[in-house]
Scaffold this active site. Structure first.
Site: not given
Length: 275
Positions: A45, A121
């Protein structure tokens, strides 16, 4: 000819025909399942507020910064004319917004983003939101190192997995003295690797059966590193920068790394095009 002989002759003919018909059925080859090659653009990201503030973000939902949106836009421009069949992200805002920006600027606005928590994550449990600097020495101490810098230097390409496992060990021991239930505590590296591997393989197989093509997948730095450590000899454990891309090719039932790990070439190309 007697009735018994006629009956035996008819019965023999029927039996022969039946056997012939069965032979035809069983000898016909099975239809092979058609699969096509797939290329996954596995992407970290864009920059977040937690990245700037040096905070542990894991499952926490920090947003992209202004610069984070820009780098995602540049990545999109760098991927212009790359036709994406599908797009997948974890269920965190920073991952989804990055994918949306990339699709918009690469000419793939029509492609919808599919969210799956298995692409998020690594989870850090009680350490979520902590200052990374404040936790460094505590994490390093799990393995007998004095500082976070020493820990990183000595562990090399195993650093990210050992870092994840350190969070997991300390949180299992409840070193932060919180009341989190087990399901909300830090994951182990194996848990992150397993969910990432399962979902990426699923995406590859599904896309392959649907005719193959390119797929955008946006995840996060730790989870991508932990995944890559299990499946590529090219892996060196280097930190992944925001919007860095690693291409995975699915062919003959297997995913493999194609090209450099964590390249910023697409971002750089897009940045030049925006000037």
């Amino acid at each position: 000819m007697s009735f018994k002989k006629k009956f035996a002759l008819i019965l023999g003919t029927i039996t022969a025909l039946g056997t012939f018909g069965m032979a035809n059925v069983t000898s016909e080859p099975a239809m092979a399942t058609s699969t096509k090659p797939v290329t996954i653009y596995l992407t970290r990201h864009g920059e977040t507020t937690a990245n700037v503030m040096m905070r542990v973000q894991g499952w926490s939902n920090f947003p992209l910064t202004k610069n984070g949106v820009k780098v995602a836009d540049d990545l999109g421009r760098g991927l212009k004319n790359t036709k994406f069949k599908a797009a997948y992200t974890g269920d965190l805002t920073r991952q989804t917004v990055t994918a949306q920006e990339v699709l918009k600027y690469s000419g793939n606005k029509h492609v919808s983003v599919n969210q799956n928590k298995d692409l998020r994550e690594g989870g850090y449990g009680s350490f979520e939101g902590d200052s990374i600097a404040a936790d460094n020495n505590k994490i390093a101490g799990v393995y007998g190192y004095k500082t976070g810098d020493e820990f990183m230097q000595k562990t090399g390409k195993d650093y990210w997995n050992q870092l994840q496992d350190a969070y997991h060990k300390l949180d299992t021991q409840n070193s932060q003295e919180t009341k989190l239930v087990k399901a909300d505590r830090a994951e182990s590296a194996k848990e992150v690797q397993q969910r990432m591997t399962t979902e990426l393989n699923h995406i590859a197989k599904t896309t392959s059966k649907d005719g193959g093509g390119n797929v955008l997948v946006v995840s996060s730095g730790m989870s991508i590193n932990e995944y890559l450590s299990t499946m590529s000899k090219k892996y060196e454990g280097k930190p992944l920068k925001n919007a860095a891309v690693t291409k995975l090719v699915y062919k003959n039932g297997k995913l493999q790394v194609s090209g450099p790990i964590g390249t910023l070439s697409y971002v750089d190309k897009g940045a030049k095009a925006s000037k």
